[in-house]
Scaffold this active site. Structure first.
Site, PDB file in Angstrom:
ATOM      1  CG  ASP A 188     -54.667   5.354  40.688  1.00  0.00           C
ATOM      2  OD1 ASP A 188     -54.559   5.485  39.573  1.00  0.00           O
ATOM      3  OD2 ASP A 188     -53.625   5.926  41.342  1.00  0.00           O
ATOM      4  CE  LYS A 228     -53.833   9.887  38.670  1.00  0.00           C
ATOM      5  NZ  LYS A 228     -53.207   9.039  37.573  1.00  0.00           N
ATOM      6  CB  THR A 267     -47.461  -1.015  26.604  1.00  0.00           C
ATOM      7  OG1 THR A 267     -48.634  -0.363  26.054  1.00  0.00           O
ATOM      8  CG2 THR A 267     -46.573  -1.524  25.436  1.00  0.00           C
ATOM      9  CG  PHE A 286     -53.754  -0.922  19.676  1.00  0.00           C
ATOM     10  CD1 PHE A 286     -52.503  -1.084  19.307  1.00  0.00           C
ATOM     11  CD2 PHE A 286     -54.430  -2.043  20.082  1.00  0.00           C
ATOM     12  CE1 PHE A 286     -51.678  -2.212  19.334  1.00  0.00           C
ATOM     13  CE2 PHE A 286     -54.164  -3.364  19.930  1.00  0.00           C
ATOM     14  CZ  PHE A 286     -52.580  -3.704  19.764  1.00  0.00           C
ATOM     15  CG  LEU A 338     -44.025   8.529   5.257  1.00  0.00           C
ATOM     16  CD1 LEU A 338     -43.091   7.713   6.059  1.00  0.00           C
ATOM     17  CD2 LEU A 338     -44.299   8.155   3.987  1.00  0.00           C
ATOM     18  N   GLY A 395     -42.704  11.914  20.909  1.00  0.00           N
ATOM     19  CA  GLY A 395     -42.566  11.999  22.268  1.00  0.00           C
ATOM     20  C   GLY A 395     -43.625  11.226  22.995  1.00  0.00           C
ATOM     21  CB  CYS A 397     -46.999   5.238  24.248  1.00  0.00           C
ATOM     22  SG  CYS A 397     -48.168   5.136  25.380  1.00  0.00           S
TER      23      CYS A 397
END
Ligand code: NAD
Length: 431
Positions: free
Chosen positions: A30, A35, A121, A152, A250, A257, A260
């Site tokens: 990183d 960090k 992504t 995912f 649903l 929020g 992603c």
């Protein structure tokens, strides 16, 4: 296998720790020196259940290490994962500066074959752009492949999701790249979907957009339910039992929020427009989501008339339970709108108080939910933390100055909350 992870945030660190857990030798890089220092000191800079233990175990087993120096991994790893952030630009498109910088850094130092995998992504065709960027900057004669392997995992259950995924998507353009990725994930019991790179990139954007669509559908439906006095929880239950629809996501409330869904939806809409495709449904999903926060605040206003000088106790600030990630949390605009109406806010969150102190102005943070309710005219639930299910409602009610209770997550049963003495208002359900 020897693996390098570039970008050690939520996705990079979980990927690194889990791959080490599977027996690979992993170095996480990183650029944030602080960090890396935190990680080297055996601490994880964010909250994710089980991650700290997994990191410590694999560091002790010498399968996991950290550095801020990318040159220390480039020629020592068979596979390099790009896991940097891809935030939104002002126009909604994905900001690929961080990906570009990593691609150039890899290219500058690469001396032997390596598979470069985009796990961040990214919009469709980024893989091809990464390949061209590396090609332009790499020493001639050095071979490499680029692949797409979208992630995912969900914050809060990231380790489970990584180790027991529904599917592993690998977008490849060579047999060598496919073989390497199949070997890497060989011990996981999940279907591997091998596609071209563009299709893999699209699977991620399409999946997040579809899930967001289900949430916005439920939210738009909740407004119809409110208008006629129907119960959105019952309606979505009745819909979701149809296996073609399914119950997950649903869910009516204050909208989605996190780091992603909002950004990926905007990026997908933007790239579709650039490609000359009108994907209007995505714009509607975003619009419903944005206005659902206002809708919730309007509900509060219509019950309490005006908020000037009134105190609201907020329970939960993160965008979902089991994380301390405050990126694009619906609580941010909601608290701002309530403050604009003159409300004083005292808030409690199970994990994110430290992050919230830097984010919110003029909010009093409390150490427990009861303190947040103390002297309040109303309480509003903005995150469905499990901890809230077992609160002593009679005690909480006694601490309040008035009895308004606004449930932005439809966590509780209206009859029970009424029996506890609250004027209970939720989303899309009769009072
Ligand atoms: P993050 O902000 O937590 O982590 C990104 C890290 O990359 C930061 O620590 C940053 O310092 C580091 N970085 C940036 N440029 C660098 C460079 N040149 N060299 C080394 N390190 C560098 O982001 P995240 O939440 O882990 O997300 C990363 C990507 O994964 C995004 O594209 C996101 O959309 C995607 N994703 C996220 C999730 C999630 O739940 N957070 C899930 C699936 C996919």
């Amino acid at each position: 296998m020897k693996i390098g992870i570039i970008g050690s945030g939520y996705v990079g660190l979980v990927t690194g720790a889990c791959l080490a857990h599977l027996g690979h030798i992993v170095t996480c890089v990183d650029q944030d020196v602080e960090k890396v220092r935190t990680l080297k000191n055996g601490k994880v800079p964010f909250y994710e259940p089980g991650l700290m233990e997994m990191v410590l175990e694999n560091v002790a087993a010498k399968r996991l290490s950290f550095t801020h120096d990318i040159t220390r991994i480039v020629n020592r790893c068979e596979v390099l994962f790009i896991c940097v952030h891809t935030p939104s630009r002002a126009n909604g498109g994905a900001d690929l500066r961080f990906v570009e910088k990593v691609a150039k850094q890899i290219a500058t130092h690469l001396r032997k074959y390596c598979l470069v995998v985009e796990k961040s992504t990214v919009p469709v065709e980024t893989g091809e752009w990464v390949r061209r960027t590396i090609k332009r900057n790499v020493r001639s004669g050095v071979h490499f492949d680029v692949a797409s392997n979208p992630e995912f995992l969900r914050e809060g259950s990231a380790i489970h999701d990584f180790l027991q995924p529904d599917r592993i998507v690998i977008g490849v353009s060579s047999a060598r790249a496919e073989k390497l990725l199949r070997k890497l994930y060989g011990s996981l019991k999940a279907p591997i979907i091998a596609t071209d790179i563009k299709s893999a990139e699209l699977i991620k954007h399409a999946s997040n957009s579809f899930l967001s669509t289900k949430i916005s559908f439920a939210n738009a439906l909740s407004r119809v339910c409110d208008a006629v006095g129907a119960d959105v929880e019952k309606v979505t239950l009745g819909m979701g039992l149809d296996p073609r629809i399914g119950p997950q996501f649903l869910k009516a409330g204050i909208g989605f929020g996190g780091s992603c869904f909002p950004k990926d939806l905007s990026a997908f809409l933007h790239i579709s427009e650039q490609l000359g495709v009108r994907f209007d449904i995505l714009a509607d999903v975003l619009r419903v989501n944005d206005t659902q926060r206002e809708y919730f605040v309007r509900k509060i206003l219509s019950e309490m008339r005006n908020l000037k000088g009134k105190t609201l106790g907020i329970l939960g600030l993160v965008f979902k339970p089991d994380t301390d990630d405050m990126r694009s949390a619906p609580s941010i605009p909601i608290v701002q709108m309530l403050q604009k109406e003159g409300a004083r806010i005292q808030a409690y969150d199970c994990q994110a108080t430290a992050k919230c102190r830097a984010l919110f102005r003029e909010v009093t943070f409390t150490d427990d939910p009861y303190q947040a309710a103390k002297g309040a005219h109303a309480v509003a639930v903005l995150t469905e933390w499990k901890e809230f299910l077992n609160l002593d409602w009679k005690r909480l009610r006694r601490l309040m100055r008035s009895n308004f209770f606004f449930d932005g997550r439809n966590m509780f049963q209206p009859t029970e909350m009424k029996a506890n003495g609250f004027r209970y208002v939720s989303v899309g359900r009769p009072a």
